[in-house]
Design an enzyme around this catalytic site. Sequence first.
Site, mmCIF file in Angstrom:
data_model
loop_
_atom_site.group_PDB
_atom_site.id
_atom_site.type_symbol
_atom_site.label_atom_id
_atom_site.label_comp_id
_atom_site.label_asym_id
_atom_site.label_seq_id
_atom_site.Cartn_x
_atom_site.Cartn_y
_atom_site.Cartn_z
ATOM 1 N N LYS A 1 0.848 -1.203 0.000
ATOM 2 C CA LYS A 1 0.000 0.000 0.000
ATOM 3 C C LYS A 1 0.886 1.257 0.000
ATOM 4 O O LYS A 1 1.941 1.238 -0.617
ATOM 5 C CB LYS A 1 -0.963 -0.046 1.191
ATOM 6 C CG LYS A 1 -1.693 -1.395 1.253
ATOM 7 C CD LYS A 1 -2.826 -1.447 2.223
ATOM 8 C CE LYS A 1 -3.452 -2.846 2.163
ATOM 9 N NZ LYS A 1 -4.658 -2.957 2.948
ATOM 10 N N GLU B 1 -10.793 -10.728 -1.052
ATOM 11 C CA GLU B 1 -10.489 -9.945 0.139
ATOM 12 C C GLU B 1 -11.779 -9.389 0.733
ATOM 13 O O GLU B 1 -12.257 -8.335 0.287
ATOM 14 C CB GLU B 1 -9.548 -8.790 -0.212
ATOM 15 C CG GLU B 1 -8.202 -9.246 -0.753
ATOM 16 C CD GLU B 1 -7.113 -8.208 -0.495
ATOM 17 O OE1 GLU B 1 -6.074 -8.591 0.050
ATOM 18 O OE2 GLU B 1 -7.309 -7.033 -0.806
HETATM 19 P P1 PGA Z 1 -4.166 -6.625 5.451
HETATM 20 O O1 PGA Z 1 -4.386 -6.085 3.953
HETATM 21 O O2 PGA Z 1 -3.350 -7.904 5.331
HETATM 22 O O3 PGA Z 1 -3.418 -5.537 6.155
HETATM 23 O O4 PGA Z 1 -5.507 -6.892 6.021
HETATM 24 C C1 PGA Z 1 -4.626 -6.945 2.886
HETATM 25 C C2 PGA Z 1 -4.865 -6.171 1.615
HETATM 26 O O5 PGA Z 1 -5.586 -5.168 1.657
HETATM 27 O O6 PGA Z 1 -4.357 -6.540 0.533
#
Ligand code: PGA
Length: 248
Positions: free
Chosen positions: A10, A163
């Site tokens: 991200k 997700e």
């Molecule tokens: P997270 O994010 O592992 O921090 O929950 C996963 C993603 O959004 O790809």
Amino acid sequence: MKYCMAANWKMNKTVPETVEFIKAFLPMVKDITDVEIVISPPFTSLYAASESLKGSDVKLSAQDVFWEEKGAFTGEVSPGMLLDAGCRYVIIGHSERRQYFHDDDTVVNKKIKAAHKAGLGVIFCCGESLEERESGRTFDVIGREIQTGLEGVSAEDLIIAYEPIWAIGTGKTATKEQAQEVHAFIRKTLKTAYGSAADAIRILYGGSVTPENVDGLMACQDVNGALVGGASLKPESFYKIVSFKKES
Ligand code: PGA
């Protein structure tokens, strides 16, 4: 089918932080050959990452792309530019893009087609919100995201990431049963669209994956890897995830 473990950083890590991560991470994973490992830094770190990854099997992915090749699109980045920076994959349709940047199913579809056309592999994200799950609309939402998002898209070089939005960055993971139920639905939907080619499409689970819960999730029949946010930011933690225990 080779498992795929993809890190989604991200909007995290500067260029020096990216290079430092890779320097620490590569020696840890040098003997892992049965898992495809992917890291997705922000745009600004892609080229430095690709230089640092040279000679290793770890693949590079971007987190988004625009569908045009070049021109007057201030702020955007084309598929060809990602290839040029060393990317093998691009994540498309992440729920944060859908929520904050208006990437709807039609936009997602255009981006996927452009990425494929340029020769990039695609990690296509889908998933329901808490409200959609609680009102019994999980399969409707995911069915629609797949149908429109993948309309006219080839099954080749395509990875799906399920997700559930309520599990992203919340510490609330889907149970093995919840994950398998949706993954099986996705597999069935893909089979309708692609026939037997659907068997070769990897379906990753994403949403609060950690070293502690990864073994259980990966043991589910239709779970073929993970897309990992928070727990991929430290080399040790992501290493523990990519070296999850496989069922014998
Ligand atoms: P997270 O994010 O592992 O921090 O929950 C996963 C993603 O959004 O790809």
